[in-house]
Every structure is written in structure tokens, then in C-alpha cells.
Design an enzyme around this catalytic site. Sequence first.
Site, PDB file in Angstrom:
ATOM      1  N   GLY A 119      53.665 -16.900 -41.473  1.00 30.39           N
ATOM      2  CA  GLY A 119      52.884 -17.112 -42.684  1.00 30.39           C
ATOM      3  C   GLY A 119      51.825 -16.040 -42.848  1.00 30.39           C
ATOM      4  O   GLY A 119      51.993 -14.891 -42.451  1.00 30.39           O
ATOM      5  N   SER A 120      50.691 -16.452 -43.403  1.00 30.97           N
ATOM      6  CA  SER A 120      49.672 -15.479 -43.807  1.00 30.97           C
ATOM      7  C   SER A 120      49.035 -14.757 -42.630  1.00 30.97           C
ATOM      8  O   SER A 120      48.400 -13.722 -42.818  1.00 30.97           O
ATOM      9  CB  SER A 120      48.576 -16.182 -44.607  1.00 30.97           C
ATOM     10  OG  SER A 120      49.142 -16.791 -45.732  1.00 30.97           O
ATOM     11  N   THR A 121      49.181 -15.297 -41.412  1.00 33.66           N
ATOM     12  CA  THR A 121      48.588 -14.570 -40.289  1.00 33.66           C
ATOM     13  C   THR A 121      49.240 -13.205 -40.135  1.00 33.66           C
ATOM     14  O   THR A 121      48.641 -12.277 -39.609  1.00 33.66           O
ATOM     15  CB  THR A 121      48.761 -15.341 -38.955  1.00 33.66           C
ATOM     16  OG1 THR A 121      50.151 -15.617 -38.763  1.00 33.66           O
ATOM     17  CG2 THR A 121      47.982 -16.637 -38.968  1.00 33.66           C
TER      18      THR A 121
ATOM     19  N   LYS B 191      49.661 -11.196 -42.392  1.00 35.30           N
ATOM     20  CA  LYS B 191      49.013 -10.252 -43.315  1.00 35.30           C
ATOM     21  C   LYS B 191      48.152  -9.234 -42.575  1.00 35.30           C
ATOM     22  O   LYS B 191      47.892  -8.140 -43.083  1.00 35.30           O
ATOM     23  CB  LYS B 191      48.169 -11.010 -44.349  1.00 35.30           C
ATOM     24  CG  LYS B 191      49.032 -11.736 -45.372  1.00 35.30           C
ATOM     25  CD  LYS B 191      48.221 -12.678 -46.237  1.00 35.30           C
ATOM     26  CE  LYS B 191      49.149 -13.461 -47.182  1.00 35.30           C
ATOM     27  NZ  LYS B 191      48.427 -14.571 -47.841  1.00 35.30           N
TER      28      LYS B 191
END
Lengths: 476, 495
Positions: free
Chosen positions: B215-217, B219
Amino acid sequence: MTAAPPTDARPAQDAPPPGVLVPKRRGVEFSLLVGAVLISVYGYAEVGLARSGAVPPDAARYGAGLGLLALLAHLAVRLRAPYADPLLLPIAVLLNGLGLVLIYRLDLETPGDRAAPTQLVWSTLGVGLFIVVVLLLRDHRVLQRYAYLSVATALGLMILPIFFPAVNGARIWIRIGGLSFQPGEFAKILLAVFFAAYLAANRHALAYTGRKAWKLQFPTGRVLGPIVAIWVLSVGVLVLERDLGTSLLFFGLFVIMLYVATGRTGWIAVGLVLAAAGAFLVGSLEPHVHGRVQDWLDPFASIRAGDGPGQLAQSLFAFAAGGMLGAGLGLGHSVLIGFATKSDFILATAGEELGLVGLTALFLLYALIVARGYRAGLALRDPFGRLLAIGLASILALQVFVIAGGVMGLIPLTGMAMPFLAQGGSSVVTNWVMVALLVRVSDSARAPRPDMADTGVIAPIVEDAPVADGHVEDPR
Amino acid sequence: MIRYIRRAAALCLVLLVALLLNAARVMVIQADELDDNPANRRIAITRWGQPRGEIVVDGRPVTGSRDSGQQLRWERTYTQGPLYAPVTGYASQTYGTSLVEDAEDAVLSGTDPMLAPLPLWNDVSRGRQPGGDVITTIRARMQEAAFRGLDGKRGAVAAIEPSSGRILALVSSPSYDPGVLSGTGREVKDAWARLTTSPNQPMLARAFRQTYPPGSTFKIVTAAAALDAGVVTDPDAPTDTPDPFVLPGTRQVLPNEARGCEDASLADAIRWSCNTVMAGLSVKVGLEKMVEAAGNFGFNDPGLRIPSWVARSNFDTDMSPDQLALSSIGQFNTTATPLQMALVAAAVANNGEIAHPHLIERTTTAGGTTVDTTGRRTYRQAMRPSTATRLQDLMVRAVEEGTGTNAAIPGARVGGKTGTAQHGLGNTGTPYAWFIAWAQARDSAQPAVAVAVVVEDASADRTDISGGGSAAPIARAVMEEGLRLEAEGRGRGGG
């Protein structure tokens, strides 16, 4: 051997004439006995040290017991068989002592079953019988008189277990109360006596009379008949009882004694053909034996089938684990073999814990007894004594070969006891009696006595008979 | 007759020779083959014939041995089995060994030649040494904090000391007691059957053997790639991305959970977790540079060992631009182990360099003499140091004023990144809540701890599941313990 001076020659009443000085070698026997007892006690202590870091508390008692037995046997020999072969008794004591050590060692793994004390009791009984035989049997030729009584008793003993329930697939046991014994063990001595007596009396007839057919000289049925009948009967009974080891033993004994008595190689050929046919028939018809042959051909089949290693595979694992020098007494895992570890498979424990070196030593001890038996046979002048010595020694040789070859995958496994080593009262007692007889014949062989003429005639021994050259060459 | 007696004696001699040759065949020539037969129990009996060495956490063994009195004599016991199961693994007489019990089996079981007083000693004496000890890098209080934080929910925590690569905590939940697998009885078989068929997979060491969509980690990886590639030179400058963002070559629209992402800067995109900005950046960076960047963090490495093998974290190497855009926000085929994401945080904290993660500090003999020490090694240079410095700043801002406020620790500099990973067909599965972070005490020269937390709790209300809500508090608890331990250590070192 004869060149060496006597170590303990004392002036005796029946001293040999000058020039034919025969050493008695009782001192040698005594020192060897001390060594045998010490080695056994050392083994006993080593098991304790390896297992619990301490010498077993009863090591001294064990040593004293074994030493006392050895001493009493030695005194009996000294008294009644002063010229006996000095190796026989010490080797028997050493093998019996090592057997007790191995059984004691296996007892530690099976807390519910303590076999060593029982074995010690049987060993004591065996040594007792040894002493009785050495003391009472003054001349082995007396036995010749009881040839037919022997064979009748032997057959009776062998047939008896048929009336008792089978134990582990074989009807070879008699159980009365808590005691059980294997009459077939005793029967083998009696049968050897009968074979020796019969062949000694009839060997010329067996060798020279009868019809000749295609290079083979067949003796007349009247001469050959009784002995073949006895043999077929005994082997037949054993097959019925599924004691195939002993039937193989009797067969081999019969062939060897027949050959030695007659010198007819043809009999060996006939015997081998018969044996092969019999083995094939039994091997294919009898499921118990068939399984063992299969196991011999491929000991690891059960592992591949996912059933885990069978007894033979476990036994081979134990021998392999021993390697050259062995794991050390008390440090092996031959108990994995499970059933019959202390009896039929006791050699695997010896192999694992003493290694190839120790096992070779054991085999050589047996070979020494056999060789000494043969030596006595060569030196004796009466055919009965010769055949008896050869017969007894051959029983030992065949028995060791059959059981050792069986547990090491050389030949199919047949249940049999390793002489002196294995757990089993009947076996130990019988072996002691056999050694007593060998001591007796070796005494006759080595004693500087005038010998009876080589006729098989039984005569009382005259203590102070004049020395005469009674040596008669083999008639052939 | 004499001649025949001699011949019969010769026959006996032949029998003796046959026995001796056969004995040599079995005991010497075939011995090795028979010894190694898997059905031969002797190896196992010897192996379990002495107590195993201990696995040590914080100076205290977390293992033990019990004399069972059985054929396989010494059975393994575990103190706090479920807590340390993802570290120790099991040492079972029926099912073998796993994890550290497996990786360090030679030392623990005493067969390692290094344990012997002299070279080749074991070969000569045919014996084995007493089992040696394995000292782990795990810190008990951090491990406990992580385990407590997960509180039986499905999930995992991995914590690393960024400067050294020492793994400080490795937790998987729900867990199991490896002690129930010791021994050979019926209960062991039952326990094995129960554990291996349980839908909760208690024996799965999720912290490094299970991969999740990050997920966004993820990014952080995309941001590092953009900064390193020069696609972004000023993190505070607008990035010229529309909201919503149409995936290149498709008509599919990528939405944001957060608001205000249109044309947001990289800093704001990290702070508020803007999908659109990061997706747009990754397309500008391009597939090749993105794959390289992910690889520099340790993705696509099937050979990582700590010393147990670590599951391979994936970033696809052959993708269309729309797939690349999705991958760069930790969706599509991108997957990572919690340990991998802890390495991402550690890379940022340690100025772009990743020290090789390791779980074993050193091994000793039973007497305490050191046998082997795991030295510090560089695993990867994940990014330029300047990029790392910028990302540290961005991650700190995400904690101070963004999605990660639940991880803030008074008196410490904490950088973090939340993640809420969609998964399942049409994103119907319960999302995974992620949080990766690092923490540095104000008075310390370098960050003390980097951590990754994933929570996959199906029972939680879907709207509650977010990295900031479920995972960040666990990360904070672990980091607080890490900072406290570091402070104690510095206190001891100074005093």
C-alpha cells in the site's frame, strides 16, 4: 607345542616314560582362566562406567562368581583330565563371561526384562554339569555303549515340544511352570554321540560294500538305512517344529561326519543336492521361511514400503554403526533390533559395541575351540573318539556360521543361539556339556597312555598300563 | 580318516573366512551407506542424546531442554513460546527444525566443528560437543511491546536498528508454542495437525515469510526514485498532477482517500498520502528506474537470509504504464514482507544505506567462548544520502502533521508513513493496515530503531482500518521501548 618344557610338571604316579615327556599345561590353563575372568569383569565394569559413570556395585560379586566357577571347573579338569587341551576351558569361560556382560548391558535398556541373573544361574548349572561330566566320565568310549539310548532320547526330546504350544512361530520349547527350555539343544549332543558310534562301527561297510552305480559306491540299505532314517526323522521333526536352524545344523553335522568316516566325496555331493532341494521346497512352501529368504535377498524392502526397518535391516545398521573399533561397551543402540536382541541377535550388540576388531576376536575364539576339537580328533586313535570330537567341533562351527551368517546377511536368517553368548538356558548348559566332552576327548588325545587298539572295542581304562605304541594308521 | 578330518577342518576354515569377509563388508565397506539410511534411528538418537544449546534473548535463554526418559532423550522446551516462535522456530523430534533452530542447528546440537577444542576433534573422538548457545539481536521489551500491541490480531511487526541491521523485534500473530511440537508422541502429531490446518496459520512467521501488498508505505520507495532520478528537485514544489488521475492508456480513474491532492507537492503527497501524485511521479520516473529503485531497497531479492531465508518481496519488472502507476502506490503485483518495509524505513533513517539485517549476534560454546560473530555488512545503497535526508524530513512531517500522528513520541524525532492496502477480488477483502517508521532520540546521533507493522484484522470494522489508526500505535510502542533501551545503553556507556 611339544617342544616346550612342562610348566607345572610334578612328579606323578603315572609319569610318562623318559623321552616322551608330555606337558600337562594346567598352569597355562589357570593363567588363561585368570585372564578370561579379568576380561569379563573389566567388560562388566566398563558397561557401568559408560552408562552411569560408575562401576556396577555388584562387579566384585560378578567377578568372584565367575572366578569361582572357573576355579571349580579348573580343579575338576586338573583332577580328572590333567592332559586336556588348556585352551578349551578358558575360551568357554571367556565367551560365557562376555555373553553375561552383553546380556547385562542389554538388560539396562529393557527395564522390564532382566535376563542376566537368569543366565548366570543357567551358566552355573552348565559349569556344574561340566564338572560332573569331567569327574564321572572317565573315558569317552563309554558313551559308545549308549548309542541307541542316545538316539532314542534325542528323538524323544525333539518330539516332545510338539505337544506344547508354539512360541514365536516355532514349536521348540517346553514350558513347565515358569521354566522353559529347548530340548533340541540337548538332542544335538546325543545325536552326535549316536552318529559317531554308528559311523565308527559301520564305516568300512559304508565305504566299501554295496552296489556301485555311476561312479558312486552306494552302501547296502542294511548299513545305511538306520542312520538315514534317524536323520530324516530328526530333520523332519524339526521342519514340523519350524526349527530350521537346528535342522540345517543336523544336516551339516550328518554330512560332515559321514564324509570323515567314509571319505566318500560323493556323499557330500548327494548331501548338497538333497539340502538344496529341501531348502528350496521349504523356502517356497513355508511362508515363515519364505519371508526370511525374501528379507535376506532385500533387507530394506520394508523400509521402501514405509513399514520401517525389519530385524535384519536393524541388525545390519547395528553392525555398520560399530565400524572398525565399535561404539564402546554400553554405548551402542542395538536394542533397536527389538525382539530377540539378547538371544538370536546378541552378535549385533557385540558388533556395534566392540566393532570389527572385537567381532573378529570373537570369531577367532570360536575358531580356536573348533580347531582344538579337530586337533583332538586328529590325535585320537579310536574312530569313535575321533568322530565324536569332529562332530562336537563341527556343531560349534556350523552353529556359529549359521547364526552369524544369518544376522549379518550372508545367508537367510534361521533362529539359533550364538554358543555361550546368547541368552538361553538350554543353550548354555548344552554348550558346557559339549566343552566337557571336548575336554574329555582332548585329555585322551594328549595323555601319554597306551591306547586301545583302533577297533572301537570298549575296555576299561587301566591306570598303570604299560606304555605301548598303539598308533594304528588309518586303514585306508 | 586323517585326510578327511583335515578336509573337514579346511571347510570350517572356509566358513570362518566367509564370516570375516562378510563382517568387513557390512562393517567397513557398506558402513557409511547403512549409517546414512534414513530408517536408521541412530543419528536421531545421538542428536537428541544431549540437551540442545540455548537461544538467548537479552542475556536470558528463551529455550530449555527436558529429559523425557525416552529413546530420543532430550526434548526442547520454550519459555514464552508464542512470543518468540517467529525467532526460534521449533526443534521437534518428529518434524525437524525451523528458523533459528534450523539455521544454527549445528551449533545448538553440538556438531559444529568450531565447537571442538581442536580441529577434527569430533572426527577422531567420534563424539559431539555439548550444544553451543545462539545469542540473538532481539530485545525482549520491544518484542513484548509488539506482541502486546498486536493483541492476538493477525499481523506482524519487524523492527531493526538502522545503523547495524540488527533485528530488534520479529513478531507474528497469532502465534503458537513450539514446545508442543517437541517429542514424539500422539499429542505432538495432533498438535502438528491442528497447527498446520488452522485457518489462522499460527506457524507462519509473517514478519519475514509472508508478503502483503504494501500500500501507501511503498510511496517512500517511489519518492526516493523520483528524487534520485531528478524528477523532483524541490519536495515542496507542485508536481503538476491532476486529481483524479487517469491511469495512462486507460480510462480508469485513480482516486485519493485524502483531499487536496491536486497538483500537490511531494511533501504533501507523503504527508497526506496522495495516490495521484505518486502514481504520476512513477510514470515520469519510468519503469526502468522504478525497478532499479525498488531493487536497491531489496525488492526482488530471493536470496536474503537473516540467517533463515526471507520471502521475496516483489516489484514487477515488466509492466504497462498504468500497472506501473498502481504498483508505485503499493498495489497491483507489488508485495513486501514486513521485514522488507522495515528495511525501507531503515534506509531512510540510515542516510540511504541498508545494513544487512541479521538476527544472530553471535554463537558461543556451552562454556561461553565466542565461536562466531555476525559482523556489520552493507546490504544495499538504497538511495543517495541527500535523498535520504530529504525523505527523513518528509516522513517526520507526516508524523507531526499528517496521517501518522498516532506514532508521535514526545522528545523524539519520529518519521513515519501510513499505508492501507487494498486486496482481494475487486478490493473486497479487508484492507491491510500498514505503518512504517523510524525514531531518533533528540540527543542521539542516529536513529535508534526502524519498524514496520502490518495488521490484517478481518474482525475490525473496515472504516477503522488504516495504517494511522491500527498500526501506528503498535509501531510507537515498539519505538518507545527502543528509544528507552538506547537511552539506557547510552547511560551505561556514559556512566
